[in-house]
Design a protein around this motif. Structure first.
Motif, short mmCIF file in Angstrom:
data_model
loop_
_atom_site.label_atom_id
_atom_site.label_comp_id
_atom_site.label_asym_id
_atom_site.label_seq_id
_atom_site.Cartn_x
_atom_site.Cartn_y
_atom_site.Cartn_z
N SER A 66 -0.50 5.22 -12.90
CA SER A 66 -1.83 4.66 -12.75
C SER A 66 -1.90 3.18 -13.13
N LYS B 211 1.39 6.34 -7.15
CA LYS B 211 0.26 7.17 -7.55
C LYS B 211 0.56 8.65 -7.37
N GLU C 130 1.02 3.83 -3.13
CA GLU C 130 0.67 5.21 -2.81
C GLU C 130 1.74 6.16 -3.34
N ALA D 95 0.84 -1.20 0.00
CA ALA D 95 0.00 0.00 0.00
C ALA D 95 0.87 1.25 0.00
N ARG E 244 -6.88 2.12 -4.56
CA ARG E 244 -6.36 3.40 -5.10
C ARG E 244 -6.79 3.65 -6.53
N ASN E 245 -7.74 2.87 -7.00
CA ASN E 245 -8.27 3.04 -8.36
C ASN E 245 -7.14 2.99 -9.39
#
Length: 284
Positions: free
Chosen positions: A40, A35, A32, A28, A105-106
């Motif tokens: 993406s 991103k 993060e 994660a 997080r899409n």
């Protein structure tokens, strides 16, 4: 009209010894950070590997073993069901963690198959056997991870190139290995990407095939390969700058030649920026 501005929107991940042990919380943090700089799409280059965890042995790929060991980073039950291979569950499940972190997080995740001796490296396993392995892995990965909304496609790790000495073989591999793989991807979900990441190399003056390795000839060859594998919708050539002899002029010439071909055939064209250098242990 303003000129398009290139952007870095994706990243390839390789599963090294330390990465496969990361917890969901650690992945994660990693995603993060990705991103935050505009990434993406995450492509897991190898979901299984013959050389893991010591990638330096890539210089000594097995040439004649009856079964190549494939260390799987998912709970595989394939075992020896695929001729020529022994798929072994390592007990690590980084794919589940990566997909879960991406879900939150899409972000999009594209899963590769196994990093095993390639079809042109003289191993006992021919390309038809490797094609069977890639489809078997795809089936297992889809069964395990299709529930993740971040799963956006699959990547065939075989670096199919246009062999200027044997274009008929390249066309046969595209038709009989790449197309069935991509068609299987699309059968699972039409919106999934089927990705290939070939390479190109600036020819040396001393290369006897130098006159046949021009950008125009390379692009023309790829027109034939893509026509032979119509289900492959995304081509991401490796630029060969960090890990090869190419320079920015090479990239401009080869991508410039391939862009109209990809557009005419309705394919997405990405550039795989190799922002690294090869280890001396893996030279050659």
């Amino acid at each position: 009209i303003a000129a398009a501005k290139p952007s870095l929107s994706g990243i390839f991940l390789t599963m090294y010894e330390q990465d496969v042990k990361f917890s969901l919380e650690r992945w994660a943090v990693e995603l993060e950070a990705m991103k935050a700089v505009g990434i993406s799409t995450v492509i897991v280059g190898e979901t299984g590997s013959n050389t893991w965890p010591n990638y330096s042995v890539a210089v000594a790929m097995p040439r004649s073993v009856e079964r190549v060991r494939v260390n799987a980073f998912w709970p595989s039950a394939l075992g020896t069901t695929v001729p020529g291979y022994n798929v072994v569950d390592t007990g690590f499940q980084p794919l589940e963690h990566i997909l879960s972190a991406a879900d939150a997080r899409n972000m999009s995740v594209i899963l590769g198959n196994a990093d095993v001796p390639w079809v042109d490296q003289g191993g006992a396993q021919d390309w038809k056997m490797q094609a069977a392995l890639s489809r078997a892995i795809l089936s297992e990965l889809w069964g395990l991870y299709s529930r993740h909304p971040s799963l956006a496609g699959f990547y065939n790790v075989v670096e199919l190139s246009c062999d200027v000495r044997n274009q008929q073989l390249s066309l046969q591999i595209a038709k009989e290995m790449f197309e069935p793989f991509a068609a299987q991807v699309k059968a699972h979900r039409p919106s999934l990407r089927a990705v290939t990441s070939p390479y190109y190399r600036r020819a040396k003056v001393s290369d006897p095939d130098n006159h046949r390795r021009t950008p125009a000839r390379w692009a023309a060859c790829w027109r034939g390969l893509l026509a032979s594998a119509p289900s492959f919708d995304t081509i991401a050539p490796q630029d060969g700058v960090g890990a090869g002899p190419n320079n920015l002029s090479t990239v401009r010439a080869y991508l410039g030649a391939l862009a109209p071909v990809a557009a005419a055939l309705g394919r997405t064209l990405w550039s795989n920026v190799e922002a690294f250098q090869r280890s001396p242990r893996c030279a050659g």
